[in-house]
Structure formats: structure tokens, C-alpha cells
Design a protein around this motif. Structure first.
Motif, mmCIF file in Angstrom:
data_model
loop_
_atom_site.group_PDB
_atom_site.id
_atom_site.type_symbol
_atom_site.label_atom_id
_atom_site.label_comp_id
_atom_site.label_asym_id
_atom_site.label_seq_id
_atom_site.Cartn_x
_atom_site.Cartn_y
_atom_site.Cartn_z
ATOM 1 N N SER A 66 0.574 3.025 6.097
ATOM 2 C CA SER A 66 0.047 1.883 6.809
ATOM 3 C C SER A 66 0.813 0.614 6.460
ATOM 4 O O SER A 66 1.644 0.596 5.560
ATOM 5 C CB SER A 66 -1.438 1.699 6.478
ATOM 6 N N TRP A 67 0.499 -0.452 7.153
ATOM 7 C CA TRP A 67 1.253 -1.686 7.043
ATOM 8 C C TRP A 67 1.336 -2.234 5.641
ATOM 9 O O TRP A 67 2.362 -2.765 5.225
ATOM 10 C CB TRP A 67 0.629 -2.742 7.959
ATOM 11 N N SER A 68 0.302 -2.098 4.864
ATOM 12 C CA SER A 68 0.276 -2.653 3.512
ATOM 13 C C SER A 68 0.674 -1.645 2.458
ATOM 14 O O SER A 68 0.848 -1.998 1.288
ATOM 15 C CB SER A 68 -1.129 -3.151 3.191
ATOM 16 N N ASN B 108 -2.597 2.910 2.684
ATOM 17 C CA ASN B 108 -3.000 4.212 3.229
ATOM 18 C C ASN B 108 -1.767 5.050 3.492
ATOM 19 O O ASN B 108 -0.817 4.581 4.122
ATOM 20 C CB ASN B 108 -3.776 4.031 4.535
ATOM 21 N N THR B 109 -1.803 6.273 3.004
ATOM 22 C CA THR B 109 -0.699 7.192 3.229
ATOM 23 C C THR B 109 -1.236 8.500 3.823
ATOM 24 O O THR B 109 -2.397 8.862 3.597
ATOM 25 C CB THR B 109 0.067 7.498 1.941
ATOM 26 N N TYR B 110 -0.385 9.150 4.571
ATOM 27 C CA TYR B 110 -0.757 10.359 5.292
ATOM 28 C C TYR B 110 0.389 11.354 5.156
ATOM 29 O O TYR B 110 1.549 10.966 5.230
ATOM 30 C CB TYR B 110 -0.989 10.039 6.769
ATOM 31 N N TYR B 111 0.049 12.624 4.982
ATOM 32 C CA TYR B 111 1.072 13.640 4.774
ATOM 33 C C TYR B 111 0.766 14.883 5.594
ATOM 34 O O TYR B 111 -0.388 15.221 5.843
ATOM 35 C CB TYR B 111 1.131 14.036 3.299
ATOM 36 N N ALA B 112 1.832 15.576 5.937
ATOM 37 C CA ALA B 112 1.666 16.925 6.458
ATOM 38 C C ALA B 112 1.045 17.763 5.350
ATOM 39 O O ALA B 112 1.445 17.651 4.183
ATOM 40 C CB ALA B 112 3.012 17.498 6.881
ATOM 41 N N ASP B 113 0.093 18.555 5.705
ATOM 42 C CA ASP B 113 -0.647 19.325 4.692
ATOM 43 C C ASP B 113 0.282 20.145 3.798
ATOM 44 O O ASP B 113 0.058 20.265 2.587
ATOM 45 C CB ASP B 113 -1.660 20.248 5.370
ATOM 46 N N SER B 114 1.312 20.701 4.383
ATOM 47 C CA SER B 114 2.198 21.591 3.637
ATOM 48 C C SER B 114 3.067 20.852 2.630
ATOM 49 O O SER B 114 3.680 21.477 1.764
ATOM 50 C CB SER B 114 3.098 22.361 4.601
ATOM 51 N N LEU B 115 3.117 19.507 2.741
ATOM 52 C CA LEU B 115 4.008 18.740 1.877
ATOM 53 C C LEU B 115 3.275 17.922 0.831
ATOM 54 O O LEU B 115 3.915 17.304 -0.037
ATOM 55 C CB LEU B 115 4.861 17.812 2.735
ATOM 56 N N LYS B 116 1.963 17.889 0.908
ATOM 57 C CA LYS B 116 1.193 17.128 -0.068
ATOM 58 C C LYS B 116 1.506 17.588 -1.483
ATOM 59 O O LYS B 116 1.572 18.771 -1.760
ATOM 60 C CB LYS B 116 -0.300 17.284 0.215
ATOM 61 N N GLY B 117 1.700 16.620 -2.353
ATOM 62 C CA GLY B 117 1.968 16.928 -3.746
ATOM 63 C C GLY B 117 3.439 16.973 -4.096
ATOM 64 O O GLY B 117 3.800 16.830 -5.258
ATOM 65 N N ARG B 118 4.294 17.160 -3.095
ATOM 66 C CA ARG B 118 5.737 17.190 -3.365
ATOM 67 C C ARG B 118 6.438 15.935 -2.837
ATOM 68 O O ARG B 118 7.416 15.496 -3.411
ATOM 69 C CB ARG B 118 6.384 18.425 -2.736
ATOM 70 N N PHE B 119 5.949 15.397 -1.735
ATOM 71 C CA PHE B 119 6.572 14.229 -1.110
ATOM 72 C C PHE B 119 5.666 13.005 -1.275
ATOM 73 O O PHE B 119 4.439 13.122 -1.205
ATOM 74 C CB PHE B 119 6.795 14.484 0.372
ATOM 75 N N THR B 120 6.299 11.858 -1.469
ATOM 76 C CA THR B 120 5.556 10.604 -1.587
ATOM 77 C C THR B 120 6.218 9.537 -0.733
ATOM 78 O O THR B 120 7.409 9.283 -0.896
ATOM 79 C CB THR B 120 5.494 10.126 -3.039
ATOM 80 N N ILE B 121 5.451 8.922 0.129
ATOM 81 C CA ILE B 121 5.945 7.827 0.948
ATOM 82 C C ILE B 121 5.484 6.509 0.341
ATOM 83 O O ILE B 121 4.360 6.400 -0.184
ATOM 84 C CB ILE B 121 5.470 7.960 2.416
ATOM 85 N N SER B 122 6.350 5.522 0.406
ATOM 86 C CA SER B 122 6.001 4.190 -0.094
ATOM 87 C C SER B 122 6.786 3.165 0.707
ATOM 88 O O SER B 122 7.704 3.517 1.441
ATOM 89 C CB SER B 122 6.306 4.065 -1.594
ATOM 90 N N ARG B 123 6.414 1.903 0.559
ATOM 91 C CA ARG B 123 7.138 0.851 1.267
ATOM 92 C C ARG B 123 7.162 -0.414 0.424
ATOM 93 O O ARG B 123 6.284 -0.649 -0.402
ATOM 94 C CB ARG B 123 6.503 0.579 2.630
ATOM 95 N N ASP B 124 8.190 -1.201 0.674
ATOM 96 C CA ASP B 124 8.331 -2.503 0.042
ATOM 97 C C ASP B 124 8.543 -3.508 1.169
ATOM 98 O O ASP B 124 9.651 -3.619 1.701
ATOM 99 C CB ASP B 124 9.514 -2.493 -0.927
ATOM 100 N N ASN B 125 7.482 -4.202 1.524
ATOM 101 C CA ASN B 125 7.582 -5.116 2.661
ATOM 102 C C ASN B 125 8.495 -6.300 2.388
ATOM 103 O O ASN B 125 9.065 -6.883 3.312
ATOM 104 C CB ASN B 125 6.191 -5.604 3.068
ATOM 105 N N ALA B 126 8.644 -6.666 1.129
ATOM 106 C CA ALA B 126 9.563 -7.756 0.793
ATOM 107 C C ALA B 126 11.011 -7.371 1.050
ATOM 108 O O ALA B 126 11.853 -8.239 1.299
ATOM 109 C CB ALA B 126 9.379 -8.157 -0.666
ATOM 110 N N LYS B 127 11.283 -6.074 0.995
ATOM 111 C CA LYS B 127 12.644 -5.583 1.216
ATOM 112 C C LYS B 127 12.808 -4.919 2.578
ATOM 113 O O LYS B 127 13.869 -4.382 2.876
ATOM 114 C CB LYS B 127 13.027 -4.588 0.119
#
Length: 123
Positions: free
Chosen positions: A52-54, A57-76
Motif C-alpha cells: 500500500s501507499w504507506s 499493508n503488504t500482500y503476497y501470493a500464497d505460495s511465496l509468503k515467508g520467502r519474499f518481502t516487499i517494502s518501499r521507501d517513499n523518500a527515495k
């Protein structure tokens, strides 16, 4: 509009890790939901993860949970995908995408796409 440029792909052995980055242009990056998708040879593109914008909230494909992590840096103006314990079946072109609106839903339409970055996992 927003332009997206992925980086960080490459060749890695089974069990290894990679971190993909996606740099976005524009001053309204924080107003977009960001996502990662992938497409393996001969297969349809599939959803990997979204954030999500901030970043709250993160969402994953069920098969990838626990191995992949999404993150964001809005300043960058950057979104990341940390991939751990990689498997040969993770081999694909990985695409970054942006959707108008702050939160993800399965029906969300992603309007902007990067050119993709190749990830190859050797056995």
C-alpha cells in the motif's frame, strides 16, 4: 504518469537471495499502490506481491509468503522485493508495476509497468 525502472536481477544458486529494486519517477509516488509480478517462459504473468501507499499493508501470493518481502521507501521513490531461499521455479522476468490508489485488491488494475528484470535460479 509514472515511469518504472527495475534493477537487481541476475543469476543465483538455489537457496540464495536477491533484492530487486524499482525506481519510480514523478512526485506522486506515495499515492500509488506498488506491486511485483513475474512471468516465467511459457507461462502467464502472475502476481507476486503488493504494498500500500504507506507501506503499512503488504500482500503476497500464497505460495511465496515467508520467502519474499516487499517494502518501499517513499523518500527515495523506490520499491523493493527481497527474495530469499530462491528455487529454480522462481526463475522469471520480474516486473514492477504501479496502480492508482492507495490500497491493493485482487481486482486492482496496474496502469504502469517497468521493463522487467531477469532472475535466474540455477539448480
Amino acid at each position: 504518469q509514472v515511469q518504472l525502472v527495475e534493477s537487481g536481477g541476475g543469476l543465483v544458486q538455489t537457496g540464495g537471495s536477491l533484492r530487486l529494486s524499482c525506481a519510480a519517477s514523478g512526485r506522486t509516488f506515495s499515492s500509488y499502490t506498488m506491486g511485483w509480478f513475474r512471468q516465467a517462459p511459457g507461462k502467464e504473468r502472475e502476481f507476486v506481491a503488493a504494498i500500500s501507499w504507506s507501506g503499512g499493508n503488504t500482500y503476497y501470493a500464497d505460495s511465496l509468503k515467508g520467502r519474499f518481502t516487499i517494502s518501499r521507501d517513499n523518500a527515495k521513490n523506490t520499491v523493493y522485493l527481497q527474495m530469499n531461499s530462491l528455487k529454480p521455479e522462481d526463475t522469471a522476468v520480474y516486473y514492477c508495476a504501479a496502480a492508482v490508489g492507495r490500497y491493493y485488491s485482487p481486482r486492482k488494475v496496474f496502469d504502469y509497468w517497468g521493463q522487467g528484470t531477469q532472475v535466474t535460479v540455477s539448480s
